[in-house]
Motif scaffolding. Sequence first.
Motif: not given
Length: 286
Positions: A196-224
């Motif tokens: 669901t969070e990836l859909e909000k960002l408009g990002v496909a799973l296979e395009n994510v190099y690194l994804g991290q979730v902080d202690s407040y439940g926010q997802l941050f992603v780094d793409l290829y």
Amino acid sequence: MPNWVEVGVRTLTAVVILYAMTKILGKRQVTQLSLFEYITGITIGNITASISLDLDSSWYLGLISITVWVCVSLGIAFLQMKSKTMRDFIDGKATVLIKDGKVMEDNLKKERLTSDELMQQLRKKRVFRVADVEFAIMEPNGEINVLLTRENQPLTPRHLGIKVGPEQEPQSVIMDGQILDEPLATLGLNRQWLNTELEKLGVALENVYLGQVDSYGQLFVDLYDDQIKVPVPQEKAALFATLKKCEGDLMLFGLTTKSKKAKDMYEQCSKQMEQIIDELTPVLHR
């Protein structure tokens, strides 16, 4: 056995032995070394090289030598843990280089440190004026640590009397386009939430190099693809704006109502909302 085969076998054996002995000696052997640890590392390395290449000597003699060095190192490490006197004797004591903004020239000479080398070490700590230093000390491992004067220390929330929420270690939930279930479970989340969070960002799973979730439940992603910019999560900013709007509405209701009882109620609620916002501001602004 041909010489080249024997050298290869000895080298592989030496690598295994060296790795095992280094694991036994612990992590300090590969970080900042004391004088004895430095000597130990060089000696064990030389003995290992000799085991690999000296075909005229018996390999087991080198193994005995390495074992003795490791045992002596472990014994000294044990004495250092148990005795402050032994730590001071083996590692040496820390040396004060700057005190109250003044360089201790005698201590510099004692450590064979020039003023240029001192300034170079200070610049590594982002210090360019000796007068800004309250205290500088050279540790036994050669590292120089610096304490700035109070007026030159960075401003922190504590100086402003602000309580900041605790920051826990971010969990990596995506690596190389693959979901890591264990970190997700640690955070109490699941794959459905992540998708669901990836859909909000408009990002496909296979395009994510690194994804991290902080202690407040926010997802941050780094793409290829580094050319694609991913929007920063705005949940906390939106929540802060909503709370401020609620506070403003309560104040407005209190100003516009003609009922004294309702006015008092709105003003009281507005103050409570203001207090809640003040307590949450350090968390929402992280």
